[in-house]
Design a protein around this motif. Structure first.
Motif, PDB file in Angstrom:
ATOM      1  N   ALA A   1       0.939  -1.211   0.013  1.00  0.00           N
ATOM      2  CA  ALA A   1       0.040   0.216  -0.057  1.00  0.00           C
ATOM      3  C   ALA A   1       0.854   1.173  -0.086  1.00  0.00           C
ATOM      4  CB  ALA A   1      -0.785  -0.113   1.098  1.00  0.00           C
ATOM      5  N   PRO A   2       0.280   2.481  -0.120  1.00  0.00           N
ATOM      6  CA  PRO A   2       1.227   3.697  -0.270  1.00  0.00           C
ATOM      7  C   PRO A   2       1.785   3.910   1.181  1.00  0.00           C
ATOM      8  CG  PRO A   2      -1.117   4.048  -1.237  1.00  0.00           C
ATOM      9  CD  PRO A   2      -1.206   2.568  -0.612  1.00  0.00           C
ATOM     10  N   LYS A   3       2.863   4.355   1.305  1.00  0.00           N
ATOM     11  CA  LYS A   3       3.672   4.463   2.592  1.00  0.00           C
ATOM     12  C   LYS A   3       3.027   5.982   3.042  1.00  0.00           C
ATOM     13  CE  LYS A   3       7.700   1.997   1.622  1.00  0.00           C
ATOM     14  NZ  LYS A   3       9.013   2.079   1.215  1.00  0.00           N
ATOM     15  N   GLY A   4       2.635   6.008   4.361  1.00  0.00           N
ATOM     16  CA  GLY A   4       2.268   7.336   4.943  1.00  0.00           C
ATOM     17  C   GLY A   4       3.361   7.782   5.821  1.00  0.00           C
ATOM     18  N   LYS A   5       3.166   8.921   6.450  1.00  0.00           N
ATOM     19  CA  LYS A   5       4.279   9.565   7.248  1.00  0.00           C
ATOM     20  C   LYS A   5       4.934   8.560   8.427  1.00  0.00           C
ATOM     21  CE  LYS A   5       2.841  14.336   6.532  1.00  0.00           C
ATOM     22  NZ  LYS A   5       2.419  15.330   7.291  1.00  0.00           N
ATOM     23  N   ALA A   6       4.000   7.904   9.015  1.00  0.00           N
ATOM     24  CA  ALA A   6       4.697   6.940  10.165  1.00  0.00           C
ATOM     25  C   ALA A   6       5.465   5.996   9.646  1.00  0.00           C
ATOM     26  CB  ALA A   6       3.375   6.346  10.889  1.00  0.00           C
TER      27      ALA A   6
ATOM     28  N   ALA B   1       7.083   6.012   6.705  1.00  0.00           N
ATOM     29  CA  ALA B   1       8.409   6.785   6.265  1.00  0.00           C
ATOM     30  C   ALA B   1       9.133   7.054   7.384  1.00  0.00           C
ATOM     31  CB  ALA B   1       7.918   7.945   5.653  1.00  0.00           C
ATOM     32  N   TRP B   2       8.855   7.322   8.545  1.00  0.00           N
ATOM     33  CA  TRP B   2       9.598   7.786   9.732  1.00  0.00           C
ATOM     34  C   TRP B   2      10.292   6.412  10.339  1.00  0.00           C
ATOM     35  CZ3 TRP B   2       9.151   5.701  14.595  1.00  0.00           C
ATOM     36  CH2 TRP B   2       9.877   5.884  15.393  1.00  0.00           C
ATOM     37  N   ALA B   3       9.432   5.144  10.285  1.00  0.00           N
ATOM     38  CA  ALA B   3      10.103   3.950  10.951  1.00  0.00           C
ATOM     39  C   ALA B   3      11.005   3.563   9.746  1.00  0.00           C
ATOM     40  CB  ALA B   3       8.806   3.021  10.848  1.00  0.00           C
ATOM     41  N   GLU B   4      10.633   3.867   8.664  1.00  0.00           N
ATOM     42  CA  GLU B   4      11.793   3.272   7.379  1.00  0.00           C
ATOM     43  C   GLU B   4      13.068   3.989   7.745  1.00  0.00           C
ATOM     44  OE1 GLU B   4      10.788   1.612   3.009  1.00  0.00           O
ATOM     45  OE2 GLU B   4      10.392   3.733   3.446  1.00  0.00           O
ATOM     46  N   ARG B   5      12.836   5.183   7.997  1.00  0.00           N
ATOM     47  CA  ARG B   5      14.050   6.173   7.981  1.00  0.00           C
ATOM     48  C   ARG B   5      15.031   5.751   9.225  1.00  0.00           C
ATOM     49  NH1 ARG B   5      11.622  10.591   7.384  1.00  0.00           N
ATOM     50  NH2 ARG B   5      11.198  11.048   9.501  1.00  0.00           N
ATOM     51  N   ILE B   6      14.414   5.681  10.502  1.00  0.00           N
ATOM     52  CA  ILE B   6      15.108   5.091  11.680  1.00  0.00           C
ATOM     53  C   ILE B   6      15.559   3.807  11.864  1.00  0.00           C
ATOM     54  CG2 ILE B   6      14.651   4.935  14.179  1.00  0.00           C
ATOM     55  CD1 ILE B   6      14.426   7.647  13.087  1.00  0.00           C
ATOM     56  N   GLY B   7      14.559   2.684  11.056  1.00  0.00           N
ATOM     57  CA  GLY B   7      14.979   1.557  10.791  1.00  0.00           C
ATOM     58  C   GLY B   7      14.496   0.580  12.283  1.00  0.00           C
ATOM     59  N   PRO B   8      14.968  -0.616  12.296  1.00  0.00           N
ATOM     60  CA  PRO B   8      14.626  -1.555  13.525  1.00  0.00           C
ATOM     61  C   PRO B   8      14.904  -0.889  14.864  1.00  0.00           C
ATOM     62  CG  PRO B   8      15.736  -2.750  11.619  1.00  0.00           C
ATOM     63  CD  PRO B   8      15.871  -1.279  11.318  1.00  0.00           C
ATOM     64  N   VAL B   9      15.909  -0.010  14.950  1.00  0.00           N
ATOM     65  CA  VAL B   9      15.960   0.385  16.367  1.00  0.00           C
ATOM     66  C   VAL B   9      14.829   1.411  16.916  1.00  0.00           C
ATOM     67  CG1 VAL B   9      17.245   2.515  17.471  1.00  0.00           C
ATOM     68  CG2 VAL B   9      18.368   1.192  15.930  1.00  0.00           C
ATOM     69  N   SER B  10      13.844   1.823  15.733  1.00  0.00           N
ATOM     70  CA  SER B  10      12.686   2.253  16.232  1.00  0.00           C
ATOM     71  C   SER B  10      11.582   1.442  17.051  1.00  0.00           C
ATOM     72  CB  SER B  10      11.617   2.867  15.012  1.00  0.00           C
ATOM     73  OG  SER B  10      11.310   1.705  14.205  1.00  0.00           O
TER      74      SER B  10
ATOM     75  N   CYS C   1       5.070  -2.648  15.201  1.00  0.00           N
ATOM     76  CA  CYS C   1       5.524  -4.007  15.140  1.00  0.00           C
ATOM     77  C   CYS C   1       4.877  -4.352  13.749  1.00  0.00           C
ATOM     78  CB  CYS C   1       4.744  -5.067  16.342  1.00  0.00           C
ATOM     79  SG  CYS C   1       5.441  -4.851  17.694  1.00  0.00           S
ATOM     80  N   GLY C   2       3.517  -4.354  13.480  1.00  0.00           N
ATOM     81  CA  GLY C   2       2.921  -4.339  12.080  1.00  0.00           C
ATOM     82  C   GLY C   2       3.692  -3.846  10.885  1.00  0.00           C
ATOM     83  N   VAL C   3       4.249  -2.416  11.071  1.00  0.00           N
ATOM     84  CA  VAL C   3       5.112  -1.769  10.331  1.00  0.00           C
ATOM     85  C   VAL C   3       6.469  -2.603   9.909  1.00  0.00           C
ATOM     86  CG1 VAL C   3       6.317   0.234   9.774  1.00  0.00           C
ATOM     87  CG2 VAL C   3       4.148   0.341  10.438  1.00  0.00           C
ATOM     88  N   ALA C   4       7.044  -2.886  11.077  1.00  0.00           N
ATOM     89  CA  ALA C   4       8.193  -3.927  10.793  1.00  0.00           C
ATOM     90  C   ALA C   4       8.099  -5.165  10.153  1.00  0.00           C
ATOM     91  CB  ALA C   4       8.816  -4.308  12.147  1.00  0.00           C
ATOM     92  N   GLY C   5       7.051  -5.648  10.074  1.00  0.00           N
ATOM     93  CA  GLY C   5       6.423  -6.815   9.196  1.00  0.00           C
ATOM     94  C   GLY C   5       6.285  -6.407   7.957  1.00  0.00           C
ATOM     95  N   TRP C   6       5.554  -5.298   7.796  1.00  0.00           N
ATOM     96  CA  TRP C   6       5.109  -4.933   6.427  1.00  0.00           C
ATOM     97  C   TRP C   6       6.563  -4.471   5.840  1.00  0.00           C
ATOM     98  CZ3 TRP C   6       4.575   0.098   3.983  1.00  0.00           C
ATOM     99  CH2 TRP C   6       3.662   0.156   2.901  1.00  0.00           C
ATOM    100  N   LEU C   7       7.443  -3.896   6.296  1.00  0.00           N
ATOM    101  CA  LEU C   7       8.562  -3.649   5.856  1.00  0.00           C
ATOM    102  C   LEU C   7       9.757  -4.613   5.541  1.00  0.00           C
ATOM    103  CD1 LEU C   7       9.109  -0.084   7.417  1.00  0.00           C
ATOM    104  CD2 LEU C   7       8.434  -0.559   4.893  1.00  0.00           C
ATOM    105  N   ARG C   8       9.372  -5.802   6.103  1.00  0.00           N
ATOM    106  CA  ARG C   8      10.076  -6.866   5.878  1.00  0.00           C
ATOM    107  C   ARG C   8      11.554  -6.886   6.676  1.00  0.00           C
ATOM    108  NH1 ARG C   8       5.660  -8.162   3.859  1.00  0.00           N
ATOM    109  NH2 ARG C   8       5.268  -9.505   2.116  1.00  0.00           N
TER     110      ARG C   8
END
Length: 136
Positions: A68-73, A75-84, A98-105
């Protein structure tokens, strides 16, 4: 004496609290420590394991979500990475992370490590605060 039934209930509460289902692991931990003050270490291990495994279930479910299209949240998690995932202890936000971490694989080991550290820190602070308040 450490009661296995109490620890099982503590684990179940912590596991459910980390999913989208309702649960209150903090209250369960405080109740356990009130009645079993000698069981601090087993309680912290059990509640952290249950909450981390519940979070990993949410990660697994996130991996099954369609693209799905990426929202701001995201994008933020992706920028910070697993440390988030240190923030997975936060109510509502933690479940979403947790859901975002799975969605971003994100890699399982990194996800589990950062999640474990964040959740363990929360329970350590809670147990320390409870001990301080009771001792004061």
């Amino acid at each position: 004496m450490i009661e296995p039934a109490w620890l099982s209930g503590l684990f179940a509460s912590a596991f459910l609290s980390a999913t989208l289902l309702p649960g209150n692991s903090e209250a369960a931990l405080l109740a356990y420590l009130h009645f079993n003050s000698q069981g601090l270490i087993p309680a912290l291990l059990v509640v952290t394991a249950g909450n981390t495994l519940g979070g990993l279930l949410t990660v697994w479910m996130g991996r099954r979500l369609p693209a799905a299209p990426k929202g701001k949240a995201v994008a933020w998690a992706e920028r910070i990475g697993p440390v988030s995932l240190l923030l997975t202890w936060l109510p509502v936000v933690g479940d979403v992370l947790c859901g975002v971490a799975g969605w971003l694989r994100w890699p399982w080991r990194q996800v589990a490590l950062w999640m474990l550290l964040g959740k363990a820190a929360r329970y350590l602070v809670l147990a320390g605060a409870a001990s301080w308040l009771i001792g004061a």
